[in-house]
Scaffold this motif. Sequence first.
Motif, PDB file in Angstrom:
ATOM      1  N   ASN A  46       0.801  -1.225   0.000  1.00  0.00           N
ATOM      2  CA  ASN A  46       0.000   0.000   0.000  1.00  0.00           C
ATOM      3  C   ASN A  46       0.834   1.276   0.000  1.00  0.00           C
ATOM      4  N   LEU A  47       1.777   1.362   0.936  1.00  0.00           N
ATOM      5  CA  LEU A  47       2.559   2.583   1.084  1.00  0.00           C
ATOM      6  C   LEU A  47       4.044   2.238   1.176  1.00  0.00           C
ATOM      7  N   ALA A  48       4.882   3.269   0.996  1.00  0.00           N
ATOM      8  CA  ALA A  48       6.323   3.076   1.099  1.00  0.00           C
ATOM      9  C   ALA A  48       6.974   4.356   1.579  1.00  0.00           C
ATOM     10  N   GLN A  49       8.103   4.198   2.246  1.00  0.00           N
ATOM     11  CA  GLN A  49       8.928   5.331   2.638  1.00  0.00           C
ATOM     12  C   GLN A  49      10.390   4.944   2.433  1.00  0.00           C
ATOM     13  N   GLY A  50      11.240   5.925   2.200  1.00  0.00           N
ATOM     14  CA  GLY A  50      12.643   5.639   1.977  1.00  0.00           C
ATOM     15  C   GLY A  50      13.321   6.746   1.200  1.00  0.00           C
ATOM     16  N   TYR A  51      14.620   6.626   1.026  1.00  0.00           N
ATOM     17  CA  TYR A  51      15.413   7.670   0.379  1.00  0.00           C
ATOM     18  C   TYR A  51      15.042   7.863  -1.089  1.00  0.00           C
ATOM     19  N   LEU A  52      14.397   6.855  -1.721  1.00  0.00           N
ATOM     20  CA  LEU A  52      13.956   7.029  -3.102  1.00  0.00           C
ATOM     21  C   LEU A  52      13.001   8.214  -3.207  1.00  0.00           C
ATOM     22  N   PHE A  53      12.205   8.410  -2.184  1.00  0.00           N
ATOM     23  CA  PHE A  53      11.213   9.484  -2.185  1.00  0.00           C
ATOM     24  C   PHE A  53      11.740  10.720  -1.455  1.00  0.00           C
ATOM     25  N   SER A  54      12.251  10.502  -0.265  1.00  0.00           N
ATOM     26  CA  SER A  54      12.759  11.637   0.512  1.00  0.00           C
ATOM     27  C   SER A  54      13.474  11.136   1.759  1.00  0.00           C
ATOM     28  N   ARG A  55      14.539  11.825   2.124  1.00  0.00           N
ATOM     29  CA  ARG A  55      15.161  11.611   3.422  1.00  0.00           C
ATOM     30  C   ARG A  55      14.284  12.271   4.499  1.00  0.00           C
ATOM     31  N   PRO A  56      14.492  11.967   5.771  1.00  0.00           N
ATOM     32  CA  PRO A  56      13.791  12.716   6.821  1.00  0.00           C
ATOM     33  C   PRO A  56      14.124  14.205   6.716  1.00  0.00           C
ATOM     34  N   LEU A  57      13.108  15.038   6.833  1.00  0.00           N
ATOM     35  CA  LEU A  57      13.269  16.472   6.595  1.00  0.00           C
ATOM     36  C   LEU A  57      12.881  17.287   7.822  1.00  0.00           C
ATOM     37  N   PRO A  58      13.558  18.424   8.047  1.00  0.00           N
ATOM     38  CA  PRO A  58      13.062  19.368   9.058  1.00  0.00           C
ATOM     39  C   PRO A  58      11.663  19.838   8.673  1.00  0.00           C
ATOM     40  N   PHE A  59      10.912  20.327   9.643  1.00  0.00           N
ATOM     41  CA  PHE A  59       9.494  20.605   9.424  1.00  0.00           C
ATOM     42  C   PHE A  59       9.257  21.585   8.275  1.00  0.00           C
ATOM     43  N   ALA A  60      10.047  22.647   8.239  1.00  0.00           N
ATOM     44  CA  ALA A  60       9.831  23.655   7.182  1.00  0.00           C
ATOM     45  C   ALA A  60      10.068  23.050   5.802  1.00  0.00           C
ATOM     46  N   GLN A  61      11.132  22.261   5.648  1.00  0.00           N
ATOM     47  CA  GLN A  61      11.408  21.623   4.362  1.00  0.00           C
ATOM     48  C   GLN A  61      10.335  20.595   4.012  1.00  0.00           C
ATOM     49  N   PHE A  62       9.817  19.905   5.053  1.00  0.00           N
ATOM     50  CA  PHE A  62       8.760  18.930   4.798  1.00  0.00           C
ATOM     51  C   PHE A  62       7.508  19.624   4.250  1.00  0.00           C
ATOM     52  N   CYS A  63       7.168  20.789   4.808  1.00  0.00           N
ATOM     53  CA  CYS A  63       6.005  21.538   4.315  1.00  0.00           C
ATOM     54  C   CYS A  63       6.196  21.923   2.843  1.00  0.00           C
ATOM     55  N   ASP A  64       7.412  22.356   2.498  1.00  0.00           N
ATOM     56  CA  ASP A  64       7.701  22.702   1.097  1.00  0.00           C
ATOM     57  C   ASP A  64       7.588  21.454   0.219  1.00  0.00           C
ATOM     58  N   TYR A  65       8.081  20.327   0.718  1.00  0.00           N
ATOM     59  CA  TYR A  65       8.026  19.080  -0.052  1.00  0.00           C
ATOM     60  C   TYR A  65       6.571  18.661  -0.282  1.00  0.00           C
TER      61      TYR A  65
END
Length: 718
Positions: free
Chosen positions: A681-700
């Motif tokens: 169903n879902l996936a997470q990992g560096y292919l999509f994004s590294r862990p981001l600070p909150f402000a960068q995550f909002c931009d992403y």
Amino acid sequence: MNISLFKALGIIDCCVFKRLDADHYETLYAEHEWIDLLLPQARQEKSFTSPCDSPFLDDFLMQAEEFWEYADYGKIESGIWNEKINDQELKLNAYATMDNGDFYLIIDNVLDLFKQRQKTLQSARELLLSNDKIVAQQEYIHQRLDELLNQSTTLKNIQQPITEVIEKTEVGVAILSPNLQPISQNPALYSVFDTQLAQAETEPYQLILQLFEKQYPEFERVISTGSRWSGELFWLQPPGNGKWLKLAIYPVKTDFQQITHWVFIVNDISQVKHLLQNNEKLTHYDALTDIPNRQYFWMQLEQSVNNAMPFYLLYLDIKNFKRINEIHGHSRGDQIIQELVERIAPHISASDMLARIGGGEFAIIRQKTVTEQQCIDLGHILIETATQPFYLPNGTHCEIGLNIGAASFPRDADDAETLMKFADLAVFNAKKATKSSVQFYSQKLKDASQRIIELENALQNAITNHEFELFLQPMLDLTTGTILKAEALLRWNRLDTEKIGPDEFIPIAEQTGLIVPIGKWVISKACEMISTLNHRGQNCKLSVNLSPRQISDRHLLDFIRTSIKNNHIQPDQLELELTEGVLVDNYDKVQFLLTEVRKLGVSVSIDDFGTGYSSLSYLKKLPIDHIKIDRSFIQDLVNDENDKAIILAIIAMAHSLKLNVIAEGVETELQRNFLQLNHCNLAQGYLFSRPLPFAQFCDYLTTTANQTLIGQSALGPK
């Protein structure tokens, strides 16, 4: 309630009460006159209400209410306490239990049984085997004092309750300040040392500290690290009489692990020791396991040092043995100790000595000339032997582990006390690791231990100094490329600009208990971030990890409720992640917590699935929404057919149970394509994004949403 149940519980001289509602009990069985001394209304009015005149019973009834509210089965007991009413002595033990949905209180008078057991030499062995009851009594007093002392950093407002707890007990109690200065000492503690202290102008607590420091190498480590400790002290009274004392030391700490008080609890066990001295075997051998005891071990250790021949000292510590006793009972704990010795003894050569030196602690003196590697090999054999399941009479089983510390004579130390101190430091450091391990004393280990202590101290102030930060790693729907949620990952940036990795500081926080306040900060911050996202018009669920120690925090559920309410967010915007190991180790607590959070609307995910526990049966019993396939299966799935088979099996099983599947650690297009093709169903990992600070995550989030709207793929490398 059938009288046969009383017999099954081993209770004869008892009184039984049925709980009608909070603080109100109906008398079912009270044929013994001694109950009139404790609860006069119980036989006259066929009922009683609490609180009563016994602080011990009142405190236990508070525990019982919590047990009846949350437990589904079983029983808890108070441990033996003394009541002296109108010059008549009672030795009592209380039980809280349940039967067919009804709640019962049973009070057992063990005075006659206690007197009978002291009449023969065999009672010495029985009293030795019942050492756990003394420990339970000490633990009971500690818990009561811990609750009271945590109400305030001073004793001003709780002096009377403290006095009521310690004044009426025959167990010696001293409450000390963080720097080991006296705050309160009860009369029983003075009576342990007779009147000789007054003549010497020495306080009981001073003598206890002197005896502890002189007789145990662990003294420095226990005090400096704020650790719990229990053991036996010998006090030689002029002109030659001696007393044996059972000492338990408990630090009372805040949520941030700062010591507010020390509690010392002392029992005089001279009578037991005197009886044992009439039997040489019981003097030098542990009655439970029939191997040498601590006294014999120290004699042999001193002799080995005097022989001046090289040897190794191995210090074995059973992982979480206190917790085993709490879950399965002290008698089951004794059975596990006996079976463990039977398992490891065949691996000890005739020239070596295995001894039991504490409740869950053993030592091995390797007299034969061997290499360090051979000691390590033996340690791994013992660890593997200990990790095999222990089956209990009721058909259930439990698992334990061993941590082993080692030191070498004369390389590391040339005297017995220092050698033991270094072996103790080695095993203490081994206990910091998640898995069982063997560690030798070294300068590097000593430096590592200092590093741990430094980080512990720094962690205590990290929240107030605003040193923590939450990074967010998105989880994407593999079909649409939409970001549905993100995992909150903790980062620590010290004020000196040093960045401490979670692999280093999380185990320390877990070991020390600091993970509880840190975990609350994470939950509160995640809820605050969700609120901010809502105001930005960006709807995204956040998932936070719960540690084993947090699961045991009885205030966790209320804190989650309050955090959701204070931040004005919807409960379904928050998710809790637990590792499958927590399901096995804390099943009853996990079941209650997950049931309640699901009622709120909070979803639940199981992390690191498939990495070492056979917990499949729990998936259908617990309210779970998602399982996360551990990254170790994802890394090589393209080339490893076994990993492919495991992933397919997990996906099929999860979907059959109507659970969603999340793959973590996805780093390549081939991995993503395989998972998408097989309906993950879902996936997470560096292919999509590294862990981001909150402000960068909002931009992403914004960028990915825009790309999705214009039909572009959002699943490429960032």
